[in-house]
Design a protein around this motif. Structure first.
Motif, PDB file in Angstrom:
ATOM      1  N   GLN A 151       0.844  -1.193   0.000  1.00 26.46           N
ATOM      2  CA  GLN A 151       0.000   0.000   0.000  1.00 26.46           C
ATOM      3  C   GLN A 151       0.883   1.248   0.000  1.00 26.46           C
ATOM      4  N   ILE A 152       0.304   2.350  -0.433  1.00 22.10           N
ATOM      5  CA  ILE A 152       1.110   3.555  -0.642  1.00 22.10           C
ATOM      6  C   ILE A 152       0.571   4.735   0.157  1.00 22.10           C
ATOM      7  N   THR A 153       1.496   5.503   0.719  1.00 19.52           N
ATOM      8  CA  THR A 153       1.183   6.767   1.380  1.00 19.52           C
ATOM      9  C   THR A 153       1.569   7.897   0.437  1.00 19.52           C
ATOM     10  N   VAL A 154       0.624   8.768   0.144  1.00 21.86           N
ATOM     11  CA  VAL A 154       0.898   9.946  -0.675  1.00 21.86           C
ATOM     12  C   VAL A 154       1.282  11.087   0.252  1.00 21.86           C
ATOM     13  N   VAL A 155       2.395  11.761  -0.049  1.00 21.85           N
ATOM     14  CA  VAL A 155       2.878  12.866   0.779  1.00 21.85           C
ATOM     15  C   VAL A 155       2.820  14.160  -0.029  1.00 21.85           C
ATOM     16  N   ILE A 156       2.107  15.153   0.519  1.00 15.92           N
ATOM     17  CA  ILE A 156       1.965  16.439  -0.163  1.00 15.92           C
ATOM     18  C   ILE A 156       2.335  17.556   0.802  1.00 15.92           C
ATOM     19  N   PRO A 157       3.571  18.049   0.756  1.00 17.94           N
ATOM     20  CA  PRO A 157       3.924  19.231   1.557  1.00 17.94           C
ATOM     21  C   PRO A 157       3.298  20.470   0.917  1.00 17.94           C
ATOM     22  N   LEU A 217      -3.328   4.117   0.764  1.00 15.35           N
ATOM     23  CA  LEU A 217      -3.714   3.920   2.150  1.00 15.35           C
ATOM     24  C   LEU A 217      -4.075   5.243   2.813  1.00 15.35           C
ATOM     25  N   GLU A 218      -3.291   6.292   2.514  1.00 16.11           N
ATOM     26  CA  GLU A 218      -3.486   7.586   3.153  1.00 16.11           C
ATOM     27  C   GLU A 218      -2.850   8.680   2.302  1.00 16.11           C
ATOM     28  N   ILE A 219      -3.345   9.883   2.498  1.00 17.75           N
ATOM     29  CA  ILE A 219      -2.812  11.059   1.811  1.00 17.75           C
ATOM     30  C   ILE A 219      -2.439  12.067   2.897  1.00 17.75           C
ATOM     31  N   ALA A 278       6.428  13.738   7.308  1.00 16.48           N
ATOM     32  CA  ALA A 278       5.536  12.749   6.710  1.00 16.48           C
ATOM     33  C   ALA A 278       6.150  11.348   6.717  1.00 16.48           C
ATOM     34  N   ILE A 279       7.438  11.246   6.477  1.00 16.70           N
ATOM     35  CA  ILE A 279       8.104   9.938   6.477  1.00 16.70           C
ATOM     36  C   ILE A 279       7.944   9.271   7.846  1.00 16.70           C
ATOM     37  N   ARG A 280       8.072  10.072   8.897  1.00 13.49           N
ATOM     38  CA  ARG A 280       7.924   9.531  10.254  1.00 13.49           C
ATOM     39  C   ARG A 280       6.498   9.043  10.510  1.00 13.49           C
ATOM     40  N   LYS A 281       5.517   9.695   9.925  1.00 14.69           N
ATOM     41  CA  LYS A 281       4.115   9.371  10.182  1.00 14.69           C
ATOM     42  C   LYS A 281       3.525   8.359   9.213  1.00 14.69           C
ATOM     43  N   ALA A 282       4.152   8.160   8.072  1.00 12.38           N
ATOM     44  CA  ALA A 282       3.584   7.323   7.014  1.00 12.38           C
ATOM     45  C   ALA A 282       3.398   5.880   7.468  1.00 12.38           C
ATOM     46  N   GLU A 283       2.262   5.295   7.097  1.00 10.20           N
ATOM     47  CA  GLU A 283       1.957   3.910   7.441  1.00 10.20           C
ATOM     48  C   GLU A 283       2.035   2.974   6.243  1.00 10.20           C
ATOM     49  N   GLY A 284       2.128   3.522   5.036  1.00  9.95           N
ATOM     50  CA  GLY A 284       2.222   2.694   3.844  1.00  9.95           C
ATOM     51  C   GLY A 284       3.616   2.127   3.661  1.00  9.95           C
ATOM     52  N   GLU A 285       3.695   1.011   2.950  1.00 14.18           N
ATOM     53  CA  GLU A 285       4.999   0.422   2.639  1.00 14.18           C
ATOM     54  C   GLU A 285       5.758   1.256   1.613  1.00 14.18           C
ATOM     55  N   LEU A 286       5.020   1.915   0.743  1.00 11.76           N
ATOM     56  CA  LEU A 286       5.587   2.825  -0.235  1.00 11.76           C
ATOM     57  C   LEU A 286       5.182   4.252   0.096  1.00 11.76           C
ATOM     58  N   ILE A 287       6.056   5.199  -0.247  1.00 14.28           N
ATOM     59  CA  ILE A 287       5.727   6.612  -0.099  1.00 14.28           C
ATOM     60  C   ILE A 287       5.825   7.258  -1.480  1.00 14.28           C
ATOM     61  N   LEU A 288       4.735   7.906  -1.877  1.00 17.16           N
ATOM     62  CA  LEU A 288       4.724   8.658  -3.126  1.00 17.16           C
ATOM     63  C   LEU A 288       4.822  10.137  -2.777  1.00 17.16           C
ATOM     64  N   PHE A 289       5.943  10.745  -3.147  1.00 17.96           N
ATOM     65  CA  PHE A 289       6.146  12.161  -2.888  1.00 17.96           C
ATOM     66  C   PHE A 289       5.569  12.970  -4.044  1.00 17.96           C
ATOM     67  N   GLU A 311       0.109   3.408 -11.709  1.00 22.52           N
ATOM     68  CA  GLU A 311       1.324   3.175 -12.482  1.00 22.52           C
ATOM     69  C   GLU A 311       2.538   3.032 -11.558  1.00 22.52           C
ATOM     70  N   HIS A 312       2.598   3.838 -10.524  1.00 26.82           N
ATOM     71  CA  HIS A 312       3.681   3.678  -9.543  1.00 26.82           C
ATOM     72  C   HIS A 312       3.617   2.288  -8.902  1.00 26.82           C
ATOM     73  N   ILE A 313       2.431   1.906  -8.462  1.00 21.80           N
ATOM     74  CA  ILE A 313       2.248   0.607  -7.820  1.00 21.80           C
ATOM     75  C   ILE A 313       2.636  -0.535  -8.751  1.00 21.80           C
ATOM     76  N   ALA A 314       2.215  -0.440 -10.004  1.00 16.13           N
ATOM     77  CA  ALA A 314       2.488  -1.515 -10.970  1.00 16.13           C
ATOM     78  C   ALA A 314       3.980  -1.739 -11.146  1.00 16.13           C
ATOM     79  N   TRP A 315       4.743  -0.646 -11.212  1.00 16.37           N
ATOM     80  CA  TRP A 315       6.194  -0.801 -11.395  1.00 16.37           C
ATOM     81  C   TRP A 315       6.850  -1.380 -10.155  1.00 16.37           C
ATOM     82  N   HIS A 316       6.335  -1.046  -8.976  1.00 13.96           N
ATOM     83  CA  HIS A 316       6.890  -1.634  -7.751  1.00 13.96           C
ATOM     84  C   HIS A 316       6.499  -3.106  -7.623  1.00 13.96           C
ATOM     85  N   ASP A 317       5.338  -3.479  -8.141  1.00 11.54           N
ATOM     86  CA  ASP A 317       4.962  -4.892  -8.137  1.00 11.54           C
ATOM     87  C   ASP A 317       5.935  -5.702  -8.983  1.00 11.54           C
ATOM     88  N   ILE A 318       6.367  -5.128 -10.104  1.00 13.61           N
ATOM     89  CA  ILE A 318       7.303  -5.818 -10.994  1.00 13.61           C
ATOM     90  C   ILE A 318       8.717  -5.811 -10.415  1.00 13.61           C
TER      91      ILE A 318
END
Length: 318
Positions: free
Chosen positions: A2-8, A33-35, A77-88, A102-109
């Motif tokens: 799952q992915i955490t989206v980070v938006i400063p 998972l979360e934004i 955000a990195i400290r708080k993120a709960e997803g296995e992946l972080i999308l900045f 598309e990000h998820i698909a490439w990490h699956d591969i």
């Protein structure tokens, strides 16, 4: 995964609203998972916008900090993120409906924790970007996407963190952003260098596309690069800064442009007359050769050589 989206964000409430709405419309196997919206001490109605968006999308979480800069906001955000992946992302990068998928698909591969994915960032079409803006995003001074090949591993100097996904565990183990960078610029390249030393591999996926919701005139572009240069003293004192400088000195940062070299020689005798006449055209929709954009822009912006010379004593010798 799952992915955490980070938006400063900082003082761009309505820009943020449009970006959050686009994340709520993601399609495909996006696994968000979360934004996390990290408010870097905004004085506008950013908190209200985040709360309104959270009512519509419960994945939106609002984090507040004092104004400490982009590096500190991302680390928060990195400290708080709960997803296995972080999308900045950034508050002005509007994702296409399938960007996160598309990000998820490439990490699956490529599930190894040292793998990162960089997505494409063109200008938002409804802003009617000028040909100069398009050139800037493809060949600098904004980005260098025109040089990238899909799937190709990128050097640390192209580690843009405006549309990049990374494993959270890899960041936490091998390094986060250097909070000595208080202003815009170089903090992402500096981190990319440190991660690369630990085996980080960043690859380009142009289908993971997020549109840049910002209009930029020639004067805006010049001002942005001058602002970037104000962070050079901090960057120059790092190992990444030293390596970046060595690459620049060796002419390895971008392919040699023979057309631009010929144009430079052609314009030299007429430069004082030709450049001022060409300058107004860069903010129009009149298409011009790429070498014209390069010659005009770099005529008006402070040269990197001058910036380096002014801070030469700060650069480590080893």
């Amino acid at each position: 995964m799952q992915i955490t989206v980070v938006i400063p964000t900082y003082n761009r409430a309505e820009v943020l609203r449009k970006t959050l709405h686009a994340y709520s419309q993601q399609t495909g196997d996006h696994r968000i998972l979360e934004i996390l919206v990290v408010d870097d001490g905004s004085k506008d109605h950013t908190q209200t916008v985040a709360a309104e968006c959270a009512e519509l999308d419960r994945r939106v979480r609002y984090l507040k900090q004092s104004n400490r800069g982009l590096a500190a906001a991302r680390n928060h955000a990195i400290r708080k993120a709960e997803g296995e992946l972080i999308l900045f992302g950034d508050d002005d990068i509007i994702p296409t409906p399938n960007m996160t998928a598309e990000h998820i698909a490439w990490h699956d591969i490529n599930p190894e924790d040292n793998c990162g994915v960089l997505g494409y960032v063109p200008w938002l079409s409804e802003l009617r970007p000028t040909p100069f803006m398009k050139w800037s995003a493809l060949y600098g001074p904004q980005f260098n996407f025109g040089y990238f090949v899909p799937g190709k591993e990128l050097g640390f100097q192209f580690g843009y963190f405006c549309n990049t996904s990374v494993h959270a565990s890899f960041l936490r183990e091998h390094g986060t952003f250097n909070e000595a960078f208080k202003t815009y610029g170089y903090e992402d390249i500096e981190l990319s260098y440190r991660l690369a030393k630990k085996g980080y591999k960043l690859r380009y996926n142009p289908d993971a596309c997020g549109y840049h919701n910002k209009y930029e005139t020639l004067n805006d572009a010049i001002e942005r690069v001058e602002k970037l240069y104000r962070s050079w003293p901090e960057f120059a004192q790092t190992e990444a800064g030293y390596q970046f400088l060595e690459m620049w000195r060796g002419g390895k940062q971008r392919p040699a442009n023979s057309v631009n070299q010929v144009a430079r020689k052609m314009l030299a005798p007429l430069k004082s007359l030709a450049i001022p006449m060409l300058r107004p055209l860069l903010d129009t929709h009149v298409p011009l050769p790429a070498w014209v954009y390069s010659q005009v822009f770099y005529h008006y912006v402070t040269s990197f050589a001058t910036v380096v010379q002014n801070t030469e004593k700060l650069v480590p010798t080893v």
